[in-house]
Design a protein around this motif. Structure first.
Motif, PDB file in Angstrom:
ATOM      1  N   ARG A  62      20.138   0.057  21.121  1.00  7.21           N
ATOM      2  CA  ARG A  62      20.285  -0.775  19.921  1.00  7.21           C
ATOM      3  C   ARG A  62      20.005   0.024  18.655  1.00  7.21           C
ATOM      4  NH1 ARG A  62      18.588  -6.996  21.133  1.00  7.21           N
ATOM      5  NH2 ARG A  62      19.621  -7.175  23.160  1.00  7.21           N
ATOM      6  N   PHE A  63      19.065   0.944  18.724  1.00  5.62           N
ATOM      7  CA  PHE A  63      18.771   1.777  17.559  1.00  5.62           C
ATOM      8  C   PHE A  63      19.866   2.822  17.312  1.00  5.62           C
ATOM      9  CE2 PHE A  63      13.948   1.096  18.213  1.00  5.62           C
ATOM     10  CZ  PHE A  63      13.936   0.073  17.288  1.00  5.62           C
ATOM     11  N   GLY A  64      20.653   3.125  18.343  1.00  5.77           N
ATOM     12  CA  GLY A  64      21.665   4.179  18.208  1.00  5.77           C
ATOM     13  C   GLY A  64      21.091   5.574  18.346  1.00  5.77           C
ATOM     14  N   ILE A  65      19.883   5.684  18.911  1.00  2.19           N
ATOM     15  CA  ILE A  65      19.239   6.991  19.098  1.00  2.19           C
ATOM     16  C   ILE A  65      19.539   7.493  20.517  1.00  2.19           C
ATOM     17  CG2 ILE A  65      17.026   8.220  19.191  1.00  2.19           C
ATOM     18  CD1 ILE A  65      15.867   6.119  17.299  1.00  2.19           C
ATOM     19  N   ARG A  66      20.114   8.688  20.608  1.00  2.00           N
ATOM     20  CA  ARG A  66      20.346   9.292  21.924  1.00  2.00           C
ATOM     21  C   ARG A  66      19.015   9.853  22.447  1.00  2.00           C
ATOM     22  NH1 ARG A  66      23.678  13.297  23.402  1.00  2.00           N
ATOM     23  NH2 ARG A  66      22.905  14.575  21.683  1.00  2.00           N
ATOM     24  N   VAL A  67      18.651   9.461  23.668  1.00  2.00           N
ATOM     25  CA  VAL A  67      17.350   9.881  24.192  1.00  2.00           C
ATOM     26  C   VAL A  67      17.457  10.375  25.633  1.00  2.00           C
ATOM     27  CG1 VAL A  67      16.048   8.282  22.721  1.00  2.00           C
ATOM     28  CG2 VAL A  67      16.738   7.549  25.025  1.00  2.00           C
ATOM     29  N   ARG A  68      16.433  11.116  26.028  1.00  2.00           N
ATOM     30  CA  ARG A  68      16.226  11.471  27.430  1.00  2.00           C
ATOM     31  C   ARG A  68      14.941  10.787  27.880  1.00  2.00           C
ATOM     32  NH1 ARG A  68      16.858  16.456  27.162  1.00  2.00           N
ATOM     33  NH2 ARG A  68      18.841  16.632  28.250  1.00  2.00           N
ATOM     34  N   ILE A  69      15.038   9.990  28.935  1.00  2.00           N
ATOM     35  CA  ILE A  69      13.855   9.354  29.514  1.00  2.00           C
ATOM     36  C   ILE A  69      13.371  10.242  30.652  1.00  2.00           C
ATOM     37  CG2 ILE A  69      12.897   7.308  30.644  1.00  2.00           C
ATOM     38  CD1 ILE A  69      15.196   5.678  29.374  1.00  2.00           C
ATOM     39  N   LYS A  70      12.147  10.745  30.530  1.00  2.00           N
ATOM     40  CA  LYS A  70      11.583  11.608  31.569  1.00  2.00           C
ATOM     41  C   LYS A  70      10.696  10.772  32.486  1.00  2.00           C
ATOM     42  CE  LYS A  70      11.706  15.884  28.897  1.00  2.00           C
ATOM     43  NZ  LYS A  70      10.986  17.138  28.595  1.00  2.00           N
ATOM     44  N   LEU A  71      10.790  11.077  33.787  1.00  2.00           N
ATOM     45  CA  LEU A  71      10.061  10.324  34.797  1.00  2.00           C
ATOM     46  C   LEU A  71       9.327  11.296  35.714  1.00  2.00           C
ATOM     47  CD1 LEU A  71       9.562   7.666  36.524  1.00  2.00           C
ATOM     48  CD2 LEU A  71      11.722   8.212  37.684  1.00  2.00           C
ATOM     49  N   ASN A  72       8.091  10.992  36.043  1.00  2.00           N
ATOM     50  CA  ASN A  72       7.343  11.747  37.036  1.00  2.00           C
ATOM     51  C   ASN A  72       6.385  10.788  37.719  1.00  2.00           C
ATOM     52  OD1 ASN A  72       6.600  13.936  38.567  1.00  2.00           O
ATOM     53  ND2 ASN A  72       5.434  14.977  36.972  1.00  2.00           N
ATOM     54  N   ASN A  73       5.550  11.313  38.624  1.00  3.48           N
ATOM     55  CA  ASN A  73       4.607  10.464  39.336  1.00  3.48           C
ATOM     56  C   ASN A  73       3.304  11.233  39.551  1.00  3.48           C
ATOM     57  OD1 ASN A  73       3.248   9.087  41.716  1.00  3.48           O
ATOM     58  ND2 ASN A  73       5.048   7.766  41.503  1.00  3.48           N
ATOM     59  N   ARG A  74       2.210  10.594  39.244  1.00  2.54           N
ATOM     60  CA  ARG A  74       0.895  11.224  39.390  1.00  2.54           C
ATOM     61  C   ARG A  74       0.681  11.717  40.829  1.00  2.54           C
ATOM     62  NH1 ARG A  74      -4.842  11.194  38.051  1.00  2.54           N
ATOM     63  NH2 ARG A  74      -5.681  12.357  39.805  1.00  2.54           N
ATOM     64  N   LYS A  75       1.180  10.967  41.819  1.00  6.11           N
ATOM     65  CA  LYS A  75       0.985  11.343  43.222  1.00  6.11           C
ATOM     66  C   LYS A  75       1.736  12.631  43.561  1.00  6.11           C
ATOM     67  CE  LYS A  75       0.339   6.518  44.701  1.00  6.11           C
ATOM     68  NZ  LYS A  75       0.768   5.794  43.486  1.00  6.11           N
ATOM     69  N   ILE A  76       2.904  12.826  42.918  1.00  9.74           N
ATOM     70  CA  ILE A  76       3.627  14.090  43.120  1.00  9.74           C
ATOM     71  C   ILE A  76       2.809  15.249  42.568  1.00  9.74           C
ATOM     72  CG2 ILE A  76       5.669  15.419  42.416  1.00  9.74           C
ATOM     73  CD1 ILE A  76       7.300  12.861  42.565  1.00  9.74           C
ATOM     74  N   LEU A  77       2.207  15.056  41.397  1.00  6.01           N
ATOM     75  CA  LEU A  77       1.380  16.103  40.805  1.00  6.01           C
ATOM     76  C   LEU A  77       0.162  16.397  41.681  1.00  6.01           C
ATOM     77  CD1 LEU A  77       1.580  14.903  37.100  1.00  6.01           C
ATOM     78  CD2 LEU A  77       2.582  16.994  38.019  1.00  6.01           C
ATOM     79  N   THR A  78      -0.406  15.345  42.265  1.00  6.67           N
ATOM     80  CA  THR A  78      -1.530  15.531  43.200  1.00  6.67           C
ATOM     81  C   THR A  78      -1.067  16.356  44.390  1.00  6.67           C
ATOM     82  OG1 THR A  78      -2.524  13.426  42.549  1.00  6.67           O
ATOM     83  CG2 THR A  78      -3.192  14.330  44.682  1.00  6.67           C
ATOM     84  N   GLY A  79       0.114  16.025  44.919  1.00  6.73           N
ATOM     85  CA  GLY A  79       0.665  16.766  46.056  1.00  6.73           C
ATOM     86  C   GLY A  79       0.906  18.228  45.738  1.00  6.73           C
ATOM     87  N   ILE A  80       1.413  18.502  44.537  1.00  4.12           N
ATOM     88  CA  ILE A  80       1.669  19.890  44.127  1.00  4.12           C
ATOM     89  C   ILE A  80       0.368  20.683  44.118  1.00  4.12           C
ATOM     90  CG2 ILE A  80       2.332  21.343  42.155  1.00  4.12           C
ATOM     91  CD1 ILE A  80       4.455  19.130  41.506  1.00  4.12           C
ATOM     92  N   SER A  81      -0.686  20.099  43.545  1.00  6.32           N
ATOM     93  CA  SER A  81      -1.970  20.813  43.463  1.00  6.32           C
ATOM     94  C   SER A  81      -2.555  21.038  44.863  1.00  6.32           C
ATOM     95  CB  SER A  81      -2.952  20.052  42.572  1.00  6.32           C
ATOM     96  OG  SER A  81      -3.250  18.786  43.119  1.00  6.32           O
ATOM     97  N   GLU A  82      -2.305  20.080  45.773  1.00  4.55           N
ATOM     98  CA  GLU A  82      -2.784  20.246  47.148  1.00  4.55           C
ATOM     99  C   GLU A  82      -2.041  21.376  47.865  1.00  4.55           C
ATOM    100  OE1 GLU A  82      -4.034  15.550  47.999  1.00  4.55           O
ATOM    101  OE2 GLU A  82      -2.236  16.415  48.923  1.00  4.55           O
ATOM    102  N   ILE A  83      -0.730  21.394  47.721  1.00  6.79           N
ATOM    103  CA  ILE A  83       0.097  22.371  48.436  1.00  6.79           C
ATOM    104  C   ILE A  83      -0.212  23.803  48.001  1.00  6.79           C
ATOM    105  CG2 ILE A  83       2.483  23.197  48.734  1.00  6.79           C
ATOM    106  CD1 ILE A  83       1.735  20.745  50.467  1.00  6.79           C
TER     107      ILE A  83
END
Length: 454
Positions: free
Chosen positions: A172-193
């Motif tokens: 509605r605003f006419g602003i082109r955007v990128r919506i970024k998505l991640n998950n805290r559990k994925i970050l936890t998994g990365i630190s574990e691995i």
């Protein structure tokens, strides 16, 4: 006589600025309503016991405290006054403070009104908050937040809808955007691995800066935090992960197969991505493994929105949290929410010249004042025009025509009506288009048909 001023870090808003800001608030509010969110408001001030200890030590320092009314020195000894300890003084002299954000007051609201609420509870709030921060460009002591949260539901459909809300608002605003998505559990998994589960905060704070400082500097920062070269080497495939969302998910499933937390994060993310595919977005939705905002707070999905055509930080953010009300002794109430950055959105709309022409909401029509007789005739006419939904004003004084026309120009009023003796006799209105300069004679019905909202 000294000219009056306002406190540092606060702003006056002109009619033009206020109209633009209301366009932002109204757009966001309308989309929230489309998805069944209901508005609440909480007081500007809360009890300090509600606010203190919720934002960490640094946050506590930024709370605006309010002196007790009446004798604020009551209960304070002479020794304590002579000690000049501001923290200890505030503990006794201040019982209230201005709200620092909308989240803690919302948590207090949910606990206080728990028995009156129906869950899941979908609320939004558009109100100012205050922080005793050092004022600088883009950082104010008083600013607005536009939050929406769903509490009392673990369903990931809430995350899907919040992504759709972000997409619709920026469409509605006419602003082109990128919506970024991640998950805290994925970050936890990365630190574990990579064998550094205890350093998840250090890892995520560093990789969150990847866009700003680049891979080499991120790795150097990780090394400074005490990560081994082996752990940093194992992290590189994640930092440099390419491909579309499905390809990233496939790679991560294999890479995180030894981490139950990581796999759970992938499962949640895949659910969200698959459901979004059923109603494609205008915005780009990107799985970004370097996104780590507010890690100590979020427990599941994390969102962030970046404008594609303007150099500015995040303009919206949010995520899933598992214990909103835990700070008030009510455990286990999960929620997910987003917050639109109204001030940054304002800057982007201004920079890209995307505010609609009618966002000013000035009068659409101004009647020139030729004198008392004409005004007496025009008052009921103007009333009829307003009843048709047309914003109308009569210039208050019968001054020179040039001055009245300058007023209409300055206030960007698109049409000026001239009704003198001749027009009154003929029962017509001489209508001037201020943009083209063209004048036409119209009846009252023709004027309302032309200018009334369709």
């Amino acid at each position: 006589m000294q000219k009056p001023s306002i406190p540092k870090g606060t702003r006056d808003f002109s009619p033009e600025e206020t109209a633009k800001r209301n366009y932002i608030f109204d757009t966001i509010r309308h989309v929230y309503h489309l998805y069944g969110f209901q508005q609440i408001e909480t007081p500007a001030m809360e009890n300090l016991s509600t606010l203190t200890g919720k934002y960490g030590e640094e946050g506590d320092k930024l709370l605006f405290k309010i002196l007790n009314s009446g004798d604020c020195f009551s209960g304070i000894t002479d020794e304590e006054l002579q000690e000049k300890n501001p923290v200890r003084f505030a503990l006794k002299a201040c019982e209230k403070g201005l709200r620092y954000d909308l989240t803690v007051p919302f948590a207090r609201y949910v606990v206080q009104h728990f028995n009156d609420l129906s869950f899941p509870f979908k609320r939004y709030q558009i109100q100012p908050v205050w922080r005793a921060d050092r004022p600088q460009k883009g950082r104010y002591r008083e600013f607005y937040q536009c939050d929406a949260d769903v509490v009392g539901s673990n369903s990931l459909l809430n995350e899907v809808e919040l992504i759709q809300i972000m997409d619709e608002v920026f469409r509605r605003f006419g602003i082109r955007v990128r919506i970024k998505l991640n998950n805290r559990k994925i970050l936890t998994g990365i630190s574990e691995i990579i064998g550094e589960a205890e350093r998840i905060t250090d890892i995520t704070v560093a990789i969150d800066k990847l866009d700003k400082i680049g891979t080499d500097h991120v790795n150097a920062e990780l090394r400074d935090k005490g990560l081994s070269d082996e752990a940093i080497a194992r992290l590189q495939p994640v930092i440099s992960l390419k491909g579309d969302n499905d390809e990233k998910i496939t790679t991560l499933k294999d890479w995180l197969k030894a981490s139950p937390a990581g796999l759970k994060g992938i499962e949640e993310t895949e659910f969200i991505l698959n459901k979004i595919k059923t109603t494609p977005l205008v915005a780009t939705l990107e799985l970004d493994l370097t996104l780590a905002r507010g890690l100590s707070y979020y427990t599941g999905a994390i969102f962030e929105v970046k404008a594609l055509d303007a150099e500015i930080g995040s303009i919206t953010g949010g995520g899933r949290y598992d214990n909103l009300t835990g700070v008030f002794g009510m455990e286990g109430l999960s929620g997910v929410g987003i917050s639109f950055g109204a001030d940054r959105i304002y800057d982007v709309l201004n920079q890209l010249d995307l505010f609609p022409a009618d966002s000013q909401r000035t009068a659409q029509l101004m009647f020139v004042n030729f004198g008392e007789k004409e005004v007496t005739y025009l008052l009921p006419v103007a009333a009829q025009i307003r009843q048709a939904g047309i914003r109308t004003e009569i210039y208050p004084e019968a001054v020179r025509m040039k001055k009245q026309m300058n007023y209409a120009d300055t206030h960007k009023i698109p049409f000026v009506a001239l009704v003198g003796e001749t027009e009154i006799i003929r029962n017509v209105i001489n209508l001037k288009n201020m943009e083209t300069g063209v004048q036409t004679q119209v009846t009252l019905k023709e004027l309302t048909d032309m200018l009334a909202p369709k």
